[in-house]
Scaffold this motif. Structure first.
Motif, PDB file in Angstrom:
ATOM      1  N   SER A   1       0.958  -1.485   0.041  1.00 40.58           N
ATOM      2  CA  SER A   1      -0.325  -0.270  -0.330  1.00 40.58           C
ATOM      3  C   SER A   1       0.410   1.383   0.034  1.00 40.58           C
ATOM      4  O   SER A   1       0.816   2.256  -0.981  1.00 40.58           O
ATOM      5  N   ILE A   2       2.470   1.644   0.345  1.00 39.59           N
ATOM      6  CA  ILE A   2       2.893   1.921   0.728  1.00 39.59           C
ATOM      7  C   ILE A   2       3.766   2.714  -0.907  1.00 39.59           C
ATOM      8  O   ILE A   2       3.698   3.867  -0.816  1.00 39.59           O
ATOM      9  N   PHE A   3       3.484   1.656  -1.700  1.00 39.59           N
ATOM     10  CA  PHE A   3       3.931   1.846  -3.099  1.00 39.59           C
ATOM     11  C   PHE A   3       2.566   1.757  -4.304  1.00 39.59           C
ATOM     12  O   PHE A   3       2.877   1.924  -5.184  1.00 39.59           O
TER      13      PHE A   3
ATOM     14  N   THR B   1      12.463 -11.208  -2.645  1.00 36.90           N
ATOM     15  CA  THR B   1      11.224  -9.924  -1.903  1.00 36.90           C
ATOM     16  C   THR B   1      10.459  -9.332  -1.094  1.00 36.90           C
ATOM     17  O   THR B   1      10.916  -8.154  -0.810  1.00 36.90           O
ATOM     18  N   TRP B   2      10.840  -9.865   0.401  1.00 34.02           N
ATOM     19  CA  TRP B   2      10.577  -9.904   1.445  1.00 34.02           C
ATOM     20  C   TRP B   2      11.571  -8.908   2.564  1.00 34.02           C
ATOM     21  O   TRP B   2      11.071  -7.278   2.947  1.00 34.02           O
ATOM     22  N   THR B   3      13.316  -8.908   1.609  1.00 35.64           N
ATOM     23  CA  THR B   3      13.760  -8.249   1.881  1.00 35.64           C
ATOM     24  C   THR B   3      13.800  -6.819   1.686  1.00 35.64           C
ATOM     25  O   THR B   3      14.340  -6.225   2.349  1.00 35.64           O
ATOM     26  N   ALA B   4      13.602  -6.653  -0.162  1.00 34.80           N
ATOM     27  CA  ALA B   4      13.667  -5.822  -0.875  1.00 34.80           C
ATOM     28  C   ALA B   4      12.737  -4.994  -0.175  1.00 34.80           C
ATOM     29  O   ALA B   4      13.360  -3.717  -0.031  1.00 34.80           O
TER      30      ALA B   4
ATOM     31  N   LEU C   1      10.870   0.238   2.798  1.00 32.98           N
ATOM     32  CA  LEU C   1       9.829   0.813   4.288  1.00 32.98           C
ATOM     33  C   LEU C   1      10.935   1.240   4.987  1.00 32.98           C
ATOM     34  O   LEU C   1      10.604   2.569   5.076  1.00 32.98           O
ATOM     35  N   LEU C   2      11.888   0.861   5.160  1.00 31.49           N
ATOM     36  CA  LEU C   2      12.976   1.861   6.222  1.00 31.49           C
ATOM     37  C   LEU C   2      13.759   2.748   5.482  1.00 31.49           C
ATOM     38  O   LEU C   2      13.385   4.014   6.437  1.00 31.49           O
ATOM     39  N   THR C   3      13.480   3.015   4.478  1.00 32.76           N
ATOM     40  CA  THR C   3      14.172   3.438   4.147  1.00 32.76           C
ATOM     41  C   THR C   3      13.142   4.714   3.894  1.00 32.76           C
ATOM     42  O   THR C   3      13.690   6.084   4.499  1.00 32.76           O
ATOM     43  N   LYS C   4      12.063   5.024   3.686  1.00 31.39           N
ATOM     44  CA  LYS C   4      10.487   5.273   3.431  1.00 31.39           C
ATOM     45  C   LYS C   4      10.652   6.225   5.408  1.00 31.39           C
ATOM     46  O   LYS C   4      10.235   7.051   4.944  1.00 31.39           O
TER      47      LYS C   4
END
Length: 72
Positions: free
Chosen positions: A13-15, A48-51, A56-59
């Motif tokens: 949802s963030i993307f 994919t989970w790692t990416a 998310l942490l970057t955002k």
């Protein structure tokens, strides 16, 4: 499994995903995988989970820095 899908949909949802698992979620997963240079299989495996988690942490960090007027 249900918890994983809910967590995936929250991250997507963030993307821009609409949080309904199905064709849209699969399409968004594949687009995201392609953008990140991952296999575009629509399967949210470890890479994919790692990416997603990293992005998310970057955002989150960018939002915090923005809030306090710090450079991103």
């Amino acid at each position: 499994m249900t918890g994983d899908i809910i967590e995936l949909q929250k991250l997507l949802s963030i993307f821009g995903d609409n949080q309904k698992f199905g064709d849209t979620t699969e399409r968004v997963v594949k687009q995201y995988q392609g953008y990140k240079g991952l296999a575009t299989d629509g399967i949210v495996g470890q890479a994919t989970w790692t990416a997603l988690s990293s992005d998310l942490l970057t955002k989150q960090n960018d939002a915090i820095n923005n809030w306090f007027g710090l450079p991103s």
